[in-house]
Design a protein around this motif. Structure first.
Motif, PDB file in Angstrom:
ATOM      1  N   GLN A  77     -62.498 -28.907 -48.616  1.00 41.40           N
ATOM      2  CA  GLN A  77     -63.916 -28.991 -48.167  1.00 41.40           C
ATOM      3  C   GLN A  77     -64.591 -27.642 -48.348  1.00 41.40           C
ATOM      4  OE1 GLN A  77     -64.522 -30.538 -44.163  1.00 41.40           O
ATOM      5  NE2 GLN A  77     -66.046 -29.231 -43.716  1.00 41.40           N
ATOM      6  N   VAL A  78     -65.759 -27.810 -48.971  1.00 42.17           N
ATOM      7  CA  VAL A  78     -66.816 -26.570 -49.163  1.00 42.17           C
ATOM      8  C   VAL A  78     -67.858 -26.398 -48.249  1.00 42.17           C
ATOM      9  CG1 VAL A  78     -65.646 -26.368 -51.680  1.00 42.17           C
ATOM     10  CG2 VAL A  78     -67.874 -27.827 -51.041  1.00 42.17           C
ATOM     11  N   ARG A  79     -68.135 -27.485 -47.644  1.00 36.72           N
ATOM     12  CA  ARG A  79     -69.080 -27.654 -46.587  1.00 36.72           C
ATOM     13  C   ARG A  79     -69.035 -26.324 -45.514  1.00 36.72           C
ATOM     14  NH1 ARG A  79     -72.338 -32.268 -47.120  1.00 36.72           N
ATOM     15  NH2 ARG A  79     -71.509 -33.743 -48.512  1.00 36.72           N
ATOM     16  N   SER A  80     -70.166 -25.977 -45.292  1.00 40.43           N
ATOM     17  CA  SER A  80     -70.121 -24.786 -44.112  1.00 40.43           C
ATOM     18  C   SER A  80     -70.171 -25.632 -42.812  1.00 40.43           C
ATOM     19  CB  SER A  80     -71.505 -24.001 -44.209  1.00 40.43           C
ATOM     20  OG  SER A  80     -72.767 -24.628 -44.032  1.00 40.43           O
ATOM     21  N   GLY A  81     -69.295 -25.087 -41.709  1.00 35.94           N
ATOM     22  CA  GLY A  81     -69.274 -25.511 -40.624  1.00 35.94           C
ATOM     23  C   GLY A  81     -68.373 -24.636 -39.555  1.00 35.94           C
ATOM     24  N   SER A  82     -68.444 -24.924 -38.249  1.00 32.71           N
ATOM     25  CA  SER A  82     -67.684 -24.109 -37.314  1.00 32.71           C
ATOM     26  C   SER A  82     -66.327 -24.325 -37.255  1.00 32.71           C
ATOM     27  CB  SER A  82     -68.308 -23.967 -36.179  1.00 32.71           C
ATOM     28  OG  SER A  82     -68.197 -25.209 -35.463  1.00 32.71           O
ATOM     29  N   GLY A  83     -65.952 -25.887 -37.297  1.00 32.36           N
ATOM     30  CA  GLY A  83     -64.828 -26.517 -37.242  1.00 32.36           C
ATOM     31  C   GLY A  83     -64.360 -26.595 -35.755  1.00 32.36           C
ATOM     32  N   LEU A  84     -65.419 -26.462 -35.149  1.00 35.10           N
ATOM     33  CA  LEU A  84     -65.178 -26.729 -33.589  1.00 35.10           C
ATOM     34  C   LEU A  84     -66.006 -27.885 -33.007  1.00 35.10           C
ATOM     35  CD1 LEU A  84     -65.587 -23.048 -32.341  1.00 35.10           C
ATOM     36  CD2 LEU A  84     -63.794 -24.159 -32.503  1.00 35.10           C
ATOM     37  N   GLY A  85     -66.935 -28.664 -33.574  1.00 36.59           N
ATOM     38  CA  GLY A  85     -67.592 -29.442 -33.110  1.00 36.59           C
ATOM     39  C   GLY A  85     -66.829 -30.818 -32.583  1.00 36.59           C
ATOM     40  N   LEU A  86     -66.030 -31.158 -33.330  1.00 37.30           N
ATOM     41  CA  LEU A  86     -65.191 -32.258 -32.789  1.00 37.30           C
ATOM     42  C   LEU A  86     -64.079 -31.855 -32.006  1.00 37.30           C
ATOM     43  CD1 LEU A  86     -64.661 -34.226 -36.282  1.00 37.30           C
ATOM     44  CD2 LEU A  86     -66.458 -34.930 -34.550  1.00 37.30           C
ATOM     45  N   ALA A  87     -63.818 -30.774 -31.903  1.00 36.03           N
ATOM     46  CA  ALA A  87     -62.641 -30.153 -30.676  1.00 36.03           C
ATOM     47  C   ALA A  87     -63.557 -30.198 -29.564  1.00 36.03           C
ATOM     48  CB  ALA A  87     -62.347 -28.869 -31.133  1.00 36.03           C
ATOM     49  N   VAL A  88     -64.631 -29.833 -29.504  1.00 36.93           N
ATOM     50  CA  VAL A  88     -65.476 -29.957 -28.451  1.00 36.93           C
ATOM     51  C   VAL A  88     -65.747 -31.287 -27.792  1.00 36.93           C
ATOM     52  CG1 VAL A  88     -67.861 -29.440 -27.414  1.00 36.93           C
ATOM     53  CG2 VAL A  88     -66.886 -27.809 -28.864  1.00 36.93           C
ATOM     54  N   VAL A  89     -66.053 -32.184 -28.823  1.00 39.74           N
ATOM     55  CA  VAL A  89     -66.114 -33.614 -28.362  1.00 39.74           C
ATOM     56  C   VAL A  89     -64.882 -34.078 -27.539  1.00 39.74           C
ATOM     57  CG1 VAL A  89     -66.285 -36.021 -29.302  1.00 39.74           C
ATOM     58  CG2 VAL A  89     -67.697 -34.273 -30.240  1.00 39.74           C
ATOM     59  N   ARG A  90     -63.717 -33.764 -28.339  1.00 40.33           N
ATOM     60  CA  ARG A  90     -62.411 -34.104 -27.543  1.00 40.33           C
ATOM     61  C   ARG A  90     -62.295 -33.716 -26.230  1.00 40.33           C
ATOM     62  NH1 ARG A  90     -56.699 -32.656 -30.154  1.00 40.33           N
ATOM     63  NH2 ARG A  90     -57.616 -30.808 -29.709  1.00 40.33           N
ATOM     64  N   GLU A  91     -62.754 -32.343 -26.207  1.00 43.84           N
ATOM     65  CA  GLU A  91     -62.484 -31.728 -24.785  1.00 43.84           C
ATOM     66  C   GLU A  91     -63.117 -32.382 -23.784  1.00 43.84           C
ATOM     67  OE1 GLU A  91     -60.544 -29.290 -23.668  1.00 43.84           O
ATOM     68  OE2 GLU A  91     -59.395 -28.975 -25.866  1.00 43.84           O
ATOM     69  N   ILE A  92     -64.428 -32.534 -24.279  1.00 44.63           N
ATOM     70  CA  ILE A  92     -65.465 -33.198 -23.107  1.00 44.63           C
ATOM     71  C   ILE A  92     -64.915 -34.627 -22.888  1.00 44.63           C
ATOM     72  CG2 ILE A  92     -67.941 -34.272 -22.909  1.00 44.63           C
ATOM     73  CD1 ILE A  92     -68.735 -31.840 -24.623  1.00 44.63           C
TER      74      ILE A  92
ATOM     75  N   VAL B 262     -58.696 -34.129 -37.221  1.00 41.80           N
ATOM     76  CA  VAL B 262     -60.288 -33.698 -37.235  1.00 41.80           C
ATOM     77  C   VAL B 262     -60.679 -33.095 -35.918  1.00 41.80           C
ATOM     78  CG1 VAL B 262     -60.719 -35.265 -39.078  1.00 41.80           C
ATOM     79  CG2 VAL B 262     -61.047 -36.094 -36.707  1.00 41.80           C
ATOM     80  N   PHE B 263     -59.753 -33.426 -34.767  1.00 43.77           N
ATOM     81  CA  PHE B 263     -60.167 -32.982 -33.502  1.00 43.77           C
ATOM     82  C   PHE B 263     -59.606 -31.767 -33.102  1.00 43.77           C
ATOM     83  CE2 PHE B 263     -60.660 -37.451 -33.457  1.00 43.77           C
ATOM     84  CZ  PHE B 263     -61.861 -37.820 -32.843  1.00 43.77           C
ATOM     85  N   GLU B 264     -58.757 -31.105 -33.877  1.00 40.11           N
ATOM     86  CA  GLU B 264     -58.273 -29.892 -33.614  1.00 40.11           C
ATOM     87  C   GLU B 264     -59.332 -28.549 -33.872  1.00 40.11           C
ATOM     88  OE1 GLU B 264     -54.927 -29.387 -36.181  1.00 40.11           O
ATOM     89  OE2 GLU B 264     -53.697 -31.195 -35.364  1.00 40.11           O
ATOM     90  N   ARG B 265     -59.246 -27.644 -33.352  1.00 37.44           N
ATOM     91  CA  ARG B 265     -59.935 -26.468 -33.513  1.00 37.44           C
ATOM     92  C   ARG B 265     -59.865 -25.634 -34.885  1.00 37.44           C
ATOM     93  NH1 ARG B 265     -58.857 -23.730 -27.430  1.00 37.44           N
ATOM     94  NH2 ARG B 265     -59.446 -25.587 -26.360  1.00 37.44           N
ATOM     95  N   PHE B 266     -61.125 -25.595 -35.510  1.00 35.46           N
ATOM     96  CA  PHE B 266     -61.256 -24.752 -36.580  1.00 35.46           C
ATOM     97  C   PHE B 266     -60.571 -25.528 -37.988  1.00 35.46           C
ATOM     98  CE2 PHE B 266     -61.092 -21.417 -33.393  1.00 35.46           C
ATOM     99  CZ  PHE B 266     -62.534 -20.834 -33.760  1.00 35.46           C
ATOM    100  N   TRP B 267     -60.372 -26.899 -37.842  1.00 34.27           N
ATOM    101  CA  TRP B 267     -59.743 -27.688 -38.838  1.00 34.27           C
ATOM    102  C   TRP B 267     -60.669 -27.990 -39.746  1.00 34.27           C
ATOM    103  CZ3 TRP B 267     -59.920 -32.397 -40.934  1.00 34.27           C
ATOM    104  CH2 TRP B 267     -58.887 -32.736 -41.923  1.00 34.27           C
ATOM    105  N   ARG B 268     -60.388 -27.966 -41.037  1.00 34.24           N
ATOM    106  CA  ARG B 268     -61.177 -28.478 -42.139  1.00 34.24           C
ATOM    107  C   ARG B 268     -60.331 -29.389 -43.358  1.00 34.24           C
ATOM    108  NH1 ARG B 268     -63.390 -23.319 -41.654  1.00 34.24           N
ATOM    109  NH2 ARG B 268     -65.758 -23.273 -41.109  1.00 34.24           N
ATOM    110  N   ALA B 269     -60.745 -30.374 -43.718  1.00 31.42           N
ATOM    111  CA  ALA B 269     -60.016 -31.169 -44.911  1.00 31.42           C
ATOM    112  C   ALA B 269     -59.779 -30.187 -45.986  1.00 31.42           C
ATOM    113  CB  ALA B 269     -60.890 -32.465 -45.160  1.00 31.42           C
ATOM    114  N   PRO B 270     -58.461 -30.398 -46.483  1.00 39.31           N
ATOM    115  CA  PRO B 270     -58.373 -29.725 -47.816  1.00 39.31           C
ATOM    116  C   PRO B 270     -59.453 -29.943 -48.919  1.00 39.31           C
ATOM    117  CG  PRO B 270     -56.200 -30.807 -46.941  1.00 39.31           C
ATOM    118  CD  PRO B 270     -57.573 -31.309 -46.271  1.00 39.31           C
TER     119      PRO B 270
END
Length: 452
Positions: free
Chosen positions: A411-426, A401-409
């Motif tokens: 999943q239909v919700r909209s999203g950038s796929g970057l939010g949790l990646a940014v969390v990990r980087e910080i 879930v912390f990988e960039r642009f990753w979405r669960a198989p």
């Protein structure tokens, strides 16, 4: 103007030269000191060696008394040719001279009794000249005999005058040959050291953005330079990995933005037919805006050195985040709750980066929480966690879930796929850890630990 630094070869050559001349001066100094301080000792040791030849040449009578000395031809040369500068006497226990190297049979230590003579060594004046005189005792068939041996300063001076030119020429010749051999060996050593360095330099010049996979050769590199080469190869490896991640990031970002841009363009070209089309365009623009914002956040936290750290109270940041998201939570009929411990926690952190971290975690929880549920943010001295009551994250996906642009198989919700990646980087930039788990209600739980 930049200062010129001596090359490694020049430094090695200077080091070899300095070592050679230092050794030469040291040897010369030691020799001078020995000659000055231990000259008498060397003379005494030399004369003591001569006494062995004299003792071995004792001539005995029928009653086994010493009556004379017969030296080997090679040993008698000094006493025959340099009789005025080299002489001996053999005295019995009564002090009578029983053998002498010359007609004069007087004792050379007339002022000392026969019992006081053994072990004596010093300068004695004989016939108006200074002699080194030593006395040694030996028993022959139970009778003690004292051997007096004298050597004049003139004898040593003649020997020095005869040997000094030869010694000087020999030292000069050996010194010159040593300097040449030392210089040749130094040049070969410098060349052997610099050859692998030249190969490494040539390989380093060929490294560029097009061939980051290249590495500097480590074969035959001097042990002192090998750690530097390995460190540089490590830098190249990290650069290659970062470059590859950057390429994937750009490709994924372009792919993620391409679809909403195409849809918005199609709607605009076809003309907005009503509120539904207008709402769709606005929704696509919101998605792109959020993706662009997350891309900016990711670029900002990519360099930890660019962060402005200060003393931050995470509870204050969490309140600011909840105030910022309260309208969105109210619109989705979700309650935001902050639970704090009694301990006042202070961190060394970048306020803006910590705000983005908490904001992304709470936004992610709002995205997956059902209406009427609660999103809880818990703070204590060790960590921060955000929990929701949504569907949760399956165990096999909790690291992805912390990988960039990753979405669960599926999943239909909209999203950038970057939010949790940014969390990990910080978190990584601050030396923190972050992991995904399960909340008490079966939803997702994201834990950030800032204490080791």
């Amino acid at each position: 103007m930049a200062s010129r630094t001596p090359s490694l070869s020049l430094r090695l050559a200077l080091g070899f030269s300095l070592a050679f001349f230092s050794m030469a001066l040291l040897v010369a100094g030691i020799q001078a000191m020995l000659a000055e301080r231990f000259g008498h000792l060397v003379t005494r040791m030399s004369m003591q060696g001569q006494t062995e030849d004299i003792f071995d040449g004792f001539v005995l009578d029928a009653e086994r008394r010493v009556v004379g000395v017969e030296l080997e031809p090679a040993d008698s040369v000094g006493f025959d040719d340099f009789f005025a500068n080299l002489k001996y006497r053999v005295l019995d226990e009564t002090g009578r001279t029983v053998a002498s190297s010359e007609a004069d049979r007087r004792s050379m230590l007339a002022g000392r009794s026969i019992a006081e003579q053994p072990g004596f060594f010093g300068v004695v004046r004989l016939d108006g000249r200074d002699f080194f005189v030593g006395a040694w005792q030996r028993e022959v068939h139970g009778r003690p005999y004292v051997l007096q041996l004298a050597r004049s300063d003139r004898f040593e001076l003649l020997a020095r005058e005869a040997l000094s030119p030869a010694i000087t020429d020999t030292v000069l010749l050996l010194g010159t040959l040593s300097a040449l051999i030392f210089a040749l060996a130094g040049a070969l050593a410098v060349r052997s050291v610099l050859r692998p360095i030249g190969v490494v330099e040539s390989a380093a010049r060929n490294v560029g953005g097009r061939n980051l996979a290249a590495r500097l050769p480590e074969d035959r590199v001097p042990a002192e330079i090998l750690p530097l080469v390995r460190a540089f190869n490590g830098v190249l490896q990290r650069l290659e990995r970062s470059f590859q991640e950057q390429e994937r990031f750009i490709a994924n970002a372009a792919h993620e933005l391409k679809t909403p841009l195409a849809l918005a363009r199609a709607r605009v070209e076809a003309g907005l037919g009503g509120e539904l089309d207008r709402a769709g365009v606005l929704r696509d623009l919101d998605v792109m805006s959020r993706q662009v914002q997350q891309l900016l956040n990711l670029a900002q936290v990519a360099d930890p050195h660019a962060m402005r750290r200060c003393r931050v109270r995470p509870s204050d940041v969490a309140r600011d985040v909840l105030d910022h998201l309260v309208f969105r939570a109210h619109r989705s009929d979700i309650t935001l709750h902050l639970q704090e411990s009694d301990v006042d926690v202070m961190l060394e952190a970048d306020y803006g980066a910590l705000f983005v971290l908490i904001n992304n975690l709470v936004e992610n929880a709002l995205e997956f929480s059902p209406p009427g549920s609660v999103v809880t943010t818990l703070l204590d001295a060790e960590s921060l966690s955000v929990e929701d009551s949504g569907p949760g994250v399956p165990i096999e996906y909790r690291t992805q879930v912390f990988e960039r642009f990753w979405r669960a198989p599926g999943q239909v919700r909209s999203g950038s796929g970057l939010g949790l990646a940014v969390v990990r980087e910080i978190a990584v930039a601050h030396g923190w850890s972050v992991r995904c788990g399960e909340s008490a209600t079966g939803g997702a739980s994201f834990l950030v630990c800032w204490r080791p």
